[in-house]
Design a protein around this motif. Structure first.
Motif, PDB file in Angstrom:
ATOM      1  N   THR A  59       0.835  -1.202   0.000  1.00  0.00           N
ATOM      2  CA  THR A  59       0.000   0.000   0.000  1.00  0.00           C
ATOM      3  C   THR A  59       0.868   1.250   0.000  1.00  0.00           C
ATOM      4  N   LYS A  60       1.911   1.268   0.837  1.00  0.00           N
ATOM      5  CA  LYS A  60       2.803   2.431   0.884  1.00  0.00           C
ATOM      6  C   LYS A  60       3.557   2.628  -0.420  1.00  0.00           C
ATOM      7  N   LEU A  61       3.762   1.538  -1.158  1.00  0.00           N
ATOM      8  CA  LEU A  61       4.422   1.624  -2.458  1.00  0.00           C
ATOM      9  C   LEU A  61       3.425   1.899  -3.586  1.00  0.00           C
ATOM     10  N   SER A  62       2.177   2.205  -3.211  1.00  0.00           N
ATOM     11  CA  SER A  62       1.091   2.510  -4.151  1.00  0.00           C
ATOM     12  C   SER A  62       0.746   1.326  -5.040  1.00  0.00           C
ATOM     13  N   CYS A  64      -1.924  -1.238  -5.309  1.00  0.00           N
ATOM     14  CA  CYS A  64      -3.246  -1.432  -4.733  1.00  0.00           C
ATOM     15  C   CYS A  64      -4.126  -2.258  -5.663  1.00  0.00           C
ATOM     16  N   GLY A  65      -5.300  -2.579  -5.181  1.00  0.00           N
ATOM     17  CA  GLY A  65      -6.298  -3.266  -5.992  1.00  0.00           C
ATOM     18  C   GLY A  65      -5.850  -4.638  -6.459  1.00  0.00           C
ATOM     19  N   ASN A  66      -6.136  -4.911  -7.735  1.00  0.00           N
ATOM     20  CA  ASN A  66      -5.826  -6.222  -8.310  1.00  0.00           C
ATOM     21  C   ASN A  66      -4.323  -6.514  -8.320  1.00  0.00           C
ATOM     22  N   LYS A  67      -3.513  -5.484  -8.532  1.00  0.00           N
ATOM     23  CA  LYS A  67      -2.062  -5.691  -8.531  1.00  0.00           C
ATOM     24  C   LYS A  67      -1.581  -6.149  -7.162  1.00  0.00           C
ATOM     25  N   ARG A  68      -2.114  -5.545  -6.123  1.00  0.00           N
ATOM     26  CA  ARG A  68      -1.733  -5.941  -4.767  1.00  0.00           C
ATOM     27  C   ARG A  68      -2.209  -7.367  -4.480  1.00  0.00           C
ATOM     28  N   THR A  69      -3.425  -7.680  -4.874  1.00  0.00           N
ATOM     29  CA  THR A  69      -3.974  -9.020  -4.660  1.00  0.00           C
ATOM     30  C   THR A  69      -3.115 -10.060  -5.360  1.00  0.00           C
ATOM     31  N   ARG A  70      -2.721  -9.784  -6.607  1.00  0.00           N
ATOM     32  CA  ARG A  70      -1.872 -10.725  -7.352  1.00  0.00           C
ATOM     33  C   ARG A  70      -0.498 -10.854  -6.708  1.00  0.00           C
ATOM     34  N   ALA A  71       0.053  -9.740  -6.245  1.00  0.00           N
ATOM     35  CA  ALA A  71       1.372  -9.773  -5.597  1.00  0.00           C
ATOM     36  C   ALA A  71       1.327 -10.589  -4.314  1.00  0.00           C
ATOM     37  N   LEU A  72       0.291 -10.412  -3.510  1.00  0.00           N
ATOM     38  CA  LEU A  72       0.157 -11.171  -2.263  1.00  0.00           C
ATOM     39  C   LEU A  72       0.021 -12.662  -2.545  1.00  0.00           C
ATOM     40  N   LYS A  73      -0.766 -13.001  -3.551  1.00  0.00           N
ATOM     41  CA  LYS A  73      -0.948 -14.406  -3.911  1.00  0.00           C
ATOM     42  C   LYS A  73       0.367 -15.010  -4.405  1.00  0.00           C
TER      43      LYS A  73
END
Length: 98
Positions: A59-62, A64-73
């Motif tokens: 989030t701090k690296l901006s 968010c959304g689908n990109k963050r979800t894919r990165a976490l997965k």
């Protein structure tokens, strides 16, 4: 500064506190030298559990959304696959010091 730790899931909070405190003096030294220093310890469990610290970092690296979800997965899958690989080779000679 980002410090990744891959602990067992039941030690996530302990690992986070340890890493944050480990770099406290370095952070103060950098700030005294005029730098803006932030330490962000993150944890991805050995069995694929991604700590909330990773979510906060993205989030701090901006991211968010689908990109963050894919990165976490992806982070979860990589941690789990890496642990599985290490476990599958636990009896191989190159992992043991003679």
């Amino acid at each position: 500064m980002v410090e990744l730790t891959v602990p067992y899931e039941n030690r996530m909070e302990e690992a986070h506190i340890y890493k944050r405190e480990k770099y406290m003096n370095l952070t103060k030294e950098l700030e005294n030298a005029g730098y803006n220093a932030v330490v962000m310890p993150i944890e991805v469990g050995a069995r694929g559990f991604v700590g909330s610290s990773v979510y906060d970092l993205l989030t701090k690296l901006s991211i968010c959304g689908n990109k963050r979800t894919r990165a976490l997965k992806l982070l979860a899958e990589i941690a789990e696959n890496s642990s599985r690989w290490i476990w599958s080779r636990r009896n191989e000679r190159f992992l043991h010091k003679d």
